[in-house]
Design a protein around this motif. Sequence first.
Motif, PDB file in Angstrom:
ATOM      1  N   VAL A  46       0.892  -1.143   0.017  1.00  0.00           N
ATOM      2  CA  VAL A  46       0.064  -0.149  -0.171  1.00  0.00           C
ATOM      3  C   VAL A  46       0.916   1.145  -0.139  1.00  0.00           C
ATOM      4  O   VAL A  46       0.687   2.022  -0.951  1.00  0.00           O
ATOM      5  CB  VAL A  46      -0.946  -0.077   1.191  1.00  0.00           C
ATOM      6  CG1 VAL A  46      -1.849   1.386   1.435  1.00  0.00           C
ATOM      7  CG2 VAL A  46      -2.001  -1.087   1.109  1.00  0.00           C
ATOM      8  N   ILE A  47       1.872   1.404   0.804  1.00  0.00           N
ATOM      9  CA  ILE A  47       2.807   2.360   0.904  1.00  0.00           C
ATOM     10  C   ILE A  47       3.459   2.469  -0.396  1.00  0.00           C
ATOM     11  O   ILE A  47       3.598   3.723  -0.900  1.00  0.00           O
ATOM     12  CB  ILE A  47       3.903   2.197   1.946  1.00  0.00           C
ATOM     13  CG1 ILE A  47       3.133   2.242   3.372  1.00  0.00           C
ATOM     14  CG2 ILE A  47       4.920   3.317   2.011  1.00  0.00           C
ATOM     15  CD1 ILE A  47       3.935   1.905   4.501  1.00  0.00           C
ATOM     16  N   ARG A  49       2.611   1.662  -3.609  1.00  0.00           N
ATOM     17  CA  ARG A  49       1.442   2.208  -4.669  1.00  0.00           C
ATOM     18  C   ARG A  49       1.244   3.319  -4.199  1.00  0.00           C
ATOM     19  O   ARG A  49       1.292   4.334  -5.136  1.00  0.00           O
ATOM     20  CB  ARG A  49       0.393   1.281  -4.297  1.00  0.00           C
ATOM     21  CG  ARG A  49       0.215   0.143  -5.306  1.00  0.00           C
ATOM     22  CD  ARG A  49      -1.026  -0.380  -5.178  1.00  0.00           C
ATOM     23  NE  ARG A  49      -0.925  -1.682  -4.273  1.00  0.00           N
ATOM     24  CZ  ARG A  49      -1.759  -1.855  -3.504  1.00  0.00           C
ATOM     25  NH1 ARG A  49      -3.091  -1.150  -3.238  1.00  0.00           N
ATOM     26  NH2 ARG A  49      -1.781  -2.798  -2.573  1.00  0.00           N
ATOM     27  N   ARG A  50       1.264   4.079  -2.960  1.00  0.00           N
ATOM     28  CA  ARG A  50       1.041   5.328  -2.822  1.00  0.00           C
ATOM     29  C   ARG A  50       1.998   6.213  -3.197  1.00  0.00           C
ATOM     30  O   ARG A  50       1.737   7.410  -3.801  1.00  0.00           O
ATOM     31  CB  ARG A  50       0.624   5.568  -1.220  1.00  0.00           C
ATOM     32  CG  ARG A  50       0.337   7.087  -0.939  1.00  0.00           C
ATOM     33  CD  ARG A  50      -0.169   7.329   0.449  1.00  0.00           C
ATOM     34  NE  ARG A  50      -1.793   6.529   0.367  1.00  0.00           N
ATOM     35  CZ  ARG A  50      -2.444   6.857   1.386  1.00  0.00           C
ATOM     36  NH1 ARG A  50      -2.244   7.407   2.513  1.00  0.00           N
ATOM     37  NH2 ARG A  50      -3.827   6.217   1.292  1.00  0.00           N
ATOM     38  N   CYS A  51       3.256   5.940  -2.814  1.00  0.00           N
ATOM     39  CA  CYS A  51       4.425   6.850  -3.250  1.00  0.00           C
ATOM     40  C   CYS A  51       4.639   6.870  -4.800  1.00  0.00           C
ATOM     41  O   CYS A  51       4.689   7.938  -5.444  1.00  0.00           O
ATOM     42  CB  CYS A  51       5.803   6.173  -2.854  1.00  0.00           C
ATOM     43  SG  CYS A  51       5.814   6.058  -1.018  1.00  0.00           S
ATOM     44  N   HIS A  53       1.966   6.722  -6.834  1.00  0.00           N
ATOM     45  CA  HIS A  53       0.882   7.491  -7.212  1.00  0.00           C
ATOM     46  C   HIS A  53       1.295   8.860  -7.128  1.00  0.00           C
ATOM     47  O   HIS A  53       1.003   9.677  -8.003  1.00  0.00           O
ATOM     48  CB  HIS A  53      -0.385   7.199  -6.441  1.00  0.00           C
ATOM     49  CG  HIS A  53      -1.584   8.019  -6.692  1.00  0.00           C
ATOM     50  ND1 HIS A  53      -2.173   7.902  -8.053  1.00  0.00           N
ATOM     51  CD2 HIS A  53      -1.993   9.135  -6.200  1.00  0.00           C
ATOM     52  CE1 HIS A  53      -3.262   8.960  -7.884  1.00  0.00           C
ATOM     53  NE2 HIS A  53      -3.100   9.558  -6.619  1.00  0.00           N
ATOM     54  N   HIS A  54       1.894   9.331  -6.005  1.00  0.00           N
ATOM     55  CA  HIS A  54       2.143  10.686  -5.536  1.00  0.00           C
ATOM     56  C   HIS A  54       3.217  11.143  -6.704  1.00  0.00           C
ATOM     57  O   HIS A  54       3.190  12.342  -7.129  1.00  0.00           O
ATOM     58  CB  HIS A  54       2.732  10.878  -4.327  1.00  0.00           C
ATOM     59  CG  HIS A  54       1.754  10.631  -2.894  1.00  0.00           C
ATOM     60  ND1 HIS A  54       0.560  11.612  -3.026  1.00  0.00           N
ATOM     61  CD2 HIS A  54       1.463   9.840  -1.945  1.00  0.00           C
ATOM     62  CE1 HIS A  54      -0.272  11.341  -2.320  1.00  0.00           C
ATOM     63  NE2 HIS A  54       0.190  10.297  -1.631  1.00  0.00           N
ATOM     64  N   THR A  57       1.407  11.936  -9.975  1.00  0.00           N
ATOM     65  CA  THR A  57       0.810  12.999  -9.737  1.00  0.00           C
ATOM     66  C   THR A  57       1.755  14.457  -9.686  1.00  0.00           C
ATOM     67  O   THR A  57       1.194  15.398 -10.528  1.00  0.00           O
ATOM     68  CB  THR A  57      -0.048  13.222  -8.401  1.00  0.00           C
ATOM     69  OG1 THR A  57      -0.705  11.759  -8.364  1.00  0.00           O
ATOM     70  CG2 THR A  57      -1.001  14.192  -8.378  1.00  0.00           C
TER      71      THR A  57
END
Length: 70
Positions: A46-47, A49-51, A53-54, A57
């Motif tokens: 999860v961490i 994937r979030r990194c 994604h950020h 972005t």
Amino acid sequence: MIDDLLANGASVLGALGDQRERLKGAHHKMLDLLNSVGVSSSLLRVIDRRCVHHFHTAQVKGHFRIQSTR
């Protein structure tokens, strides 16, 4: 002149490849460390994937910011 540019480009690409390998190694070491202190693998995914994604972005926002200043 063109030979110098090609040599410079090859040097830059080589340096980027080396940097990528170092970052991959650091990433694996970080995951191993977090895993050893008890962070679950699902939370690590999860961490991660979030990194990612950020990162994407921020790239898109930067692209539009550059386009709007032209």
